[in-house]
Motif scaffolding. Sequence first.
Motif, PDB file in Angstrom:
ATOM      1  N   ALA A 210       0.829  -1.205   0.000  1.00 57.75           N
ATOM      2  CA  ALA A 210       0.000   0.000   0.000  1.00 57.75           C
ATOM      3  C   ALA A 210       0.866   1.258   0.000  1.00 57.75           C
ATOM      4  O   ALA A 210       0.559   2.237  -0.689  1.00 57.75           O
ATOM      5  CB  ALA A 210      -0.942  -0.002   1.198  1.00 57.75           C
ATOM      6  N   ARG A 211       1.947   1.243   0.779  1.00 58.65           N
ATOM      7  CA  ARG A 211       2.844   2.404   0.803  1.00 58.65           C
ATOM      8  C   ARG A 211       3.486   2.633  -0.561  1.00 58.65           C
ATOM      9  O   ARG A 211       3.610   3.780  -1.023  1.00 58.65           O
ATOM     10  CB  ARG A 211       3.925   2.205   1.871  1.00 58.65           C
ATOM     11  CG  ARG A 211       3.418   2.338   3.304  1.00 58.65           C
ATOM     12  CD  ARG A 211       4.555   2.481   4.287  1.00 58.65           C
ATOM     13  NE  ARG A 211       5.390   1.291   4.353  1.00 58.65           N
ATOM     14  CZ  ARG A 211       5.167   0.259   5.167  1.00 58.65           C
ATOM     15  NH1 ARG A 211       4.116   0.286   5.983  1.00 58.65           N
ATOM     16  NH2 ARG A 211       5.983  -0.779   5.190  1.00 58.65           N
ATOM     17  N   ILE A 212       3.891   1.548  -1.220  1.00 57.02           N
ATOM     18  CA  ILE A 212       4.482   1.666  -2.553  1.00 57.02           C
ATOM     19  C   ILE A 212       3.453   2.209  -3.534  1.00 57.02           C
ATOM     20  O   ILE A 212       3.744   3.096  -4.355  1.00 57.02           O
ATOM     21  CB  ILE A 212       5.008   0.292  -3.019  1.00 57.02           C
ATOM     22  CG1 ILE A 212       6.182  -0.145  -2.145  1.00 57.02           C
ATOM     23  CG2 ILE A 212       5.433   0.349  -4.489  1.00 57.02           C
ATOM     24  CD1 ILE A 212       6.609  -1.591  -2.357  1.00 57.02           C
ATOM     25  N   TYR A 213       2.242   1.691  -3.440  1.00 54.42           N
ATOM     26  CA  TYR A 213       1.173   2.146  -4.330  1.00 54.42           C
ATOM     27  C   TYR A 213       0.924   3.642  -4.170  1.00 54.42           C
ATOM     28  O   TYR A 213       0.814   4.382  -5.153  1.00 54.42           O
ATOM     29  CB  TYR A 213      -0.095   1.356  -4.034  1.00 54.42           C
ATOM     30  CG  TYR A 213      -1.300   1.775  -4.844  1.00 54.42           C
ATOM     31  CD1 TYR A 213      -1.507   1.268  -6.121  1.00 54.42           C
ATOM     32  CD2 TYR A 213      -2.241   2.677  -4.334  1.00 54.42           C
ATOM     33  CE1 TYR A 213      -2.613   1.638  -6.871  1.00 54.42           C
ATOM     34  CE2 TYR A 213      -3.348   3.049  -5.066  1.00 54.42           C
ATOM     35  CZ  TYR A 213      -3.530   2.532  -6.336  1.00 54.42           C
ATOM     36  OH  TYR A 213      -4.624   2.914  -7.074  1.00 54.42           O
ATOM     37  N   ARG A 214       0.858   4.097  -2.941  1.00 57.09           N
ATOM     38  CA  ARG A 214       0.586   5.506  -2.687  1.00 57.09           C
ATOM     39  C   ARG A 214       1.764   6.384  -3.128  1.00 57.09           C
ATOM     40  O   ARG A 214       1.572   7.501  -3.594  1.00 57.09           O
ATOM     41  CB  ARG A 214       0.270   5.699  -1.201  1.00 57.09           C
ATOM     42  CG  ARG A 214      -1.079   5.107  -0.807  1.00 57.09           C
ATOM     43  CD  ARG A 214      -1.177   4.831   0.686  1.00 57.09           C
ATOM     44  NE  ARG A 214      -1.228   6.060   1.465  1.00 57.09           N
ATOM     45  CZ  ARG A 214      -2.347   6.711   1.772  1.00 57.09           C
ATOM     46  NH1 ARG A 214      -3.508   6.262   1.338  1.00 57.09           N
ATOM     47  NH2 ARG A 214      -2.310   7.806   2.514  1.00 57.09           N
ATOM     48  N   GLN A 215       2.976   5.860  -3.001  1.00 61.84           N
ATOM     49  CA  GLN A 215       4.156   6.618  -3.425  1.00 61.84           C
ATOM     50  C   GLN A 215       4.124   6.915  -4.923  1.00 61.84           C
ATOM     51  O   GLN A 215       4.400   8.046  -5.347  1.00 61.84           O
ATOM     52  CB  GLN A 215       5.422   5.827  -3.090  1.00 61.84           C
ATOM     53  CG  GLN A 215       6.711   6.466  -3.611  1.00 61.84           C
ATOM     54  CD  GLN A 215       7.911   5.551  -3.425  1.00 61.84           C
ATOM     55  OE1 GLN A 215       7.858   4.572  -2.678  1.00 61.84           O
ATOM     56  NE2 GLN A 215       8.995   5.856  -4.107  1.00 61.84           N
ATOM     57  N   PHE A 216       3.779   5.910  -5.727  1.00 62.48           N
ATOM     58  CA  PHE A 216       3.852   6.076  -7.172  1.00 62.48           C
ATOM     59  C   PHE A 216       2.575   6.640  -7.786  1.00 62.48           C
ATOM     60  O   PHE A 216       2.610   7.166  -8.898  1.00 62.48           O
ATOM     61  CB  PHE A 216       4.217   4.750  -7.844  1.00 62.48           C
ATOM     62  CG  PHE A 216       5.655   4.370  -7.667  1.00 62.48           C
ATOM     63  CD1 PHE A 216       6.657   5.019  -8.379  1.00 62.48           C
ATOM     64  CD2 PHE A 216       6.027   3.384  -6.771  1.00 62.48           C
ATOM     65  CE1 PHE A 216       7.992   4.686  -8.209  1.00 62.48           C
ATOM     66  CE2 PHE A 216       7.357   3.044  -6.595  1.00 62.48           C
ATOM     67  CZ  PHE A 216       8.341   3.691  -7.312  1.00 62.48           C
TER      68      PHE A 216
END
Length: 271
Positions: A210-216
């Motif tokens: 989820a953190r990766i998704y929100r970052q990109f």
Amino acid sequence: MPRVLVAGGTGLVGSAVVAECLARSADVRVVSRHPVPPDSPRRHLQAQYLQADVIENDGLNAALSDVDVVIDVLDGKLGGARRTLTQGAQNLAAGAAAAGVGRLVLLSIVNVDEVESGYYQAKTAQETIYRESPLPAVIVRATQFHDFVTAFFDAGRKLRITPRFRGVKFQTIAVADVARVLADVALSEREAAGFRNIGGPEVLGMDAMARIYRQFTGVRGPVVPVPLPGPIGRFFRSGANLARKDAVGKITYAQWLEAREAESLPAVDLR
């Protein structure tokens, strides 16, 4: 030059498999239930496209003529569509044996036979049909695709939240990596019949994904823990969906997502 028939070759995985086999100078034939428009982004100029119905066994015998290897990446998740996995597999396997095909390759799911759920049970029945075929069959069991988890995040995006399942880890793999392995198995003369597990390059909790998704994606709003009940929830929480010893994937979730977001950006006119 080996002739490969890809059943389901117009889908997400199938079109990638077709491209991979063509890149290796294979003669590729694709069967699909409906005609493929000439301008379809999933149609490859060098491949031959034939219309056939694997459930009704209509046009299948002609499509299997002079084929060396069958790669089955057909799918059918809901209701009657699951007949594609069972009746379709029976017709494909029987037709391939009658046509003198040398090998069958099936795409399946890691530990699919450990889940008491309709779709997974249909996939297990599909595996059994291939295992019991008189032809040598290789069943490639993959972990979940990067697209699988991202679909949940994308759905939450419309509600301005990022949902994540509690206590779940994934070892997601890129479709391109799956296609590479399927082509390897289909075109190798040394691949033994049986099962082969493949997984992505890393194991991540859904909170990390989820953190990766929100970052990109730049998505805002809360990350919301949600329950995943039933047999599917127990399966994922147990870690049976992972293939830690078979991490053959090369493309990480962050790399895949970054590329997806870059492709979705509008073109800029620099004139």
